[in-house]
Design an enzyme around this catalytic site. Sequence first.
Site, PDB file in Angstrom:
ATOM      1  N   GLY A  59       0.757  -1.241   0.000  1.00  0.00           N
ATOM      2  CA  GLY A  59       0.000   0.000   0.000  1.00  0.00           C
ATOM      3  C   GLY A  59       0.785   1.287   0.000  1.00  0.00           C
ATOM      4  N   TYR A  86      -9.081   5.819 -12.088  1.00  0.00           N
ATOM      5  CA  TYR A  86      -8.924   6.468 -10.773  1.00  0.00           C
ATOM      6  C   TYR A  86      -8.699   7.973 -10.876  1.00  0.00           C
ATOM      7  CZ  TYR A  86      -7.310   1.609 -10.243  1.00  0.00           C
ATOM      8  OH  TYR A  86      -7.172   0.246 -10.325  1.00  0.00           O
ATOM      9  N   CYS A 129     -11.196   4.011 -29.452  1.00  0.00           N
ATOM     10  CA  CYS A 129     -12.388   4.609 -30.031  1.00  0.00           C
ATOM     11  C   CYS A 129     -13.334   5.133 -28.966  1.00  0.00           C
ATOM     12  CB  CYS A 129     -13.091   3.589 -30.908  1.00  0.00           C
ATOM     13  SG  CYS A 129     -12.051   3.097 -32.261  1.00  0.00           S
ATOM     14  N   TYR A 178       0.868  -1.408 -12.212  1.00  0.00           N
ATOM     15  CA  TYR A 178      -0.532  -1.403 -12.634  1.00  0.00           C
ATOM     16  C   TYR A 178      -0.730  -0.753 -14.010  1.00  0.00           C
ATOM     17  CZ  TYR A 178      -0.934  -2.604  -7.730  1.00  0.00           C
ATOM     18  OH  TYR A 178      -0.773  -3.224  -6.507  1.00  0.00           O
TER      19      TYR A 178
HETATM   20  N1  LLP Z   1      -1.475  -6.914  -0.608  1.00  0.00           N
HETATM   21  C1  LLP Z   1      -2.769  -6.962  -0.896  1.00  0.00           C
HETATM   22  C2  LLP Z   1      -3.622  -7.901  -0.161  1.00  0.00           C
HETATM   23  C3  LLP Z   1      -3.304  -6.145  -1.895  1.00  0.00           C
HETATM   24  O1  LLP Z   1      -4.600  -6.209  -2.161  1.00  0.00           O
HETATM   25  C4  LLP Z   1      -2.453  -5.274  -2.614  1.00  0.00           C
HETATM   26  C5  LLP Z   1      -2.982  -4.429  -3.679  1.00  0.00           C
HETATM   27  C6  LLP Z   1      -1.091  -5.249  -2.289  1.00  0.00           C
HETATM   28  C7  LLP Z   1      -0.633  -6.089  -1.276  1.00  0.00           C
HETATM   29  C8  LLP Z   1      -0.108  -4.386  -2.996  1.00  0.00           C
HETATM   30  O2  LLP Z   1      -0.409  -3.043  -2.811  1.00  0.00           O
HETATM   31  P1  LLP Z   1       0.561  -1.885  -3.344  1.00  0.00           P
HETATM   32  O3  LLP Z   1       1.836  -1.936  -2.525  1.00  0.00           O
HETATM   33  O4  LLP Z   1       0.828  -2.104  -4.765  1.00  0.00           O
HETATM   34  O5  LLP Z   1      -0.219  -0.662  -3.086  1.00  0.00           O
HETATM   35  N2  LLP Z   1      -4.927  -1.131  -9.630  1.00  0.00           N
HETATM   36  C9  LLP Z   1      -4.767  -0.177  -8.545  1.00  0.00           C
HETATM   37  C10 LLP Z   1      -4.129  -0.777  -7.328  1.00  0.00           C
HETATM   38  C11 LLP Z   1      -4.861  -1.960  -6.763  1.00  0.00           C
HETATM   39  C12 LLP Z   1      -4.169  -2.559  -5.579  1.00  0.00           C
HETATM   40  C13 LLP Z   1      -4.798  -3.828  -5.174  1.00  0.00           C
HETATM   41  N3  LLP Z   1      -4.187  -4.480  -4.084  1.00  0.00           N
HETATM   42  C14 LLP Z   1      -3.985   1.028  -9.057  1.00  0.00           C
HETATM   43  O6  LLP Z   1      -3.595   1.043 -10.205  1.00  0.00           O
HETATM   44  O7  LLP Z   1      -3.765   1.973  -8.314  1.00  0.00           O
END
Ligand code: LLP
Length: 424
Positions: free
Chosen positions: A244, A325, A352, A382
């Site tokens: 996160g 987003y 398109c 992502y």
């Molecule tokens: N652990 C769990 C259980 C998660 O659901 C996620 C991300 C992470 C770790 C990794 O999180 P990060 O460090 O990458 O923030 N598509 C979205 C982000 C979705 C994240 C989903 N879960 C975007 O492009 O911002």
Amino acid sequence: MNPVPLSLLPDSASVQADGSLAIGGCDLSELAAQYGTPLFVYDEAHLRARCAETVAAFGPGRAYYATKAFLCTAMARLAYEEGMHLDVASGGEMYVALRAGVPANAVALHGNNKTVAELRMAITEGVRHIVVDSFDELDRLDALHAEGLPAPKVLARITPGVHAHTHEFIATGQDDSKFGFNLGNGDAHRAVDRMRRSPSVQLDGVHCHIGSNVFEASNFAKAAEVMAGFAIPLDLPELVLGGGLGVPYVEGEEAPSITQWGNVLLDACQALGVRSNVSVEPGRSIVAGAAVTLYTVGTVKHIPGVRTYVSVDGGMSDNPRPVLYGSGYEAFLPRAVTAPRPARARLVGKHCESGDVLIFDAGLPDGVAVGDLLATPVTGAYGHSMASNYNKLTRPPVVFVGNGAARLVVRRETFEDLVQCDVG
Ligand code: LLP
């Protein structure tokens, strides 16, 4: 107006004598000429440095790379080589990780709706942990155990009731969430009781993840506090505090470093008296800043009194984040990386629909012209992983660069790939 902030570029980015950009010692225009555009260019040293920083901050075996942020065989291997374990969120991610040669005992499986087939695969392969998300999943694990499969090691995913300051689509720690067992309504306690008594699973610890692209250290400290309160009396070996950590995407944004994030979480856990192993699973903060996407400008349309549209040869299929987003990005010309950017334009793709926007109001150098190579930084997370074939665009290739050499790790899809699954 300002040039693109160099802090948004990968670690090994350097401005060459003629003002153009190299990454990992590779000239971007040469990469574009060799591999075509759109193209994802990842700085391999940057990727390795972020993995190593995470392992140093949390300790060996306590850092999982969240593969959803960006996964291919080379990335799975790189993260594992740097001492990380892998967090996978589907059978497909698990398959790619295992196929890359990552041992199953370095892999943890997530997901709010794991299928029986995914659970069976995880148990048969022998993954390190299954992070159990629901009572229905526990029913499925009971059924698999009844079939004769061994009881897997599991963590219980807890929804701690912590609101992370981020986009609502990627906040996951609040009570109103599809993920995990809610702490507030007693589900978390009921789930842990059931798992402790169950012969179908071996409960090893608890897990939470409050959301993604979180910039405020206080949000993480709060989650650690709530989870410590829950975990300490359970006295289980593992506490996983999720991923996160946010990253800066545009000028003026700032986020804690991985090391600072580690200090916040580990200090909080220590102060609260947590004795479990504390692990994390970052995705974005490992890979986002490591990459830039290269595009070629195809049309420049001035509408007097309205705006200018600059169209590139990719779009929402290689980066859906602005549309999903409202995420911001910067753009620059690799041939003139330090040029001021006084011109304004909407940077759009070739799909398109009018919603196909990469940057709603981009600052660009004067004189952007058809044929220019244009780059957007911080596209390593992502982007490729959420890429689609909308309008039957072929997904872009990925190159890893370092020490003056480039290696292709994902080739560009071909038109033939687009019909590979068609059987009728
Ligand atoms: N652990 C769990 C259980 C998660 O659901 C996620 C991300 C992470 C770790 C990794 O999180 P990060 O460090 O990458 O923030 N598509 C979205 C982000 C979705 C994240 C989903 N879960 C975007 O492009 O911002």
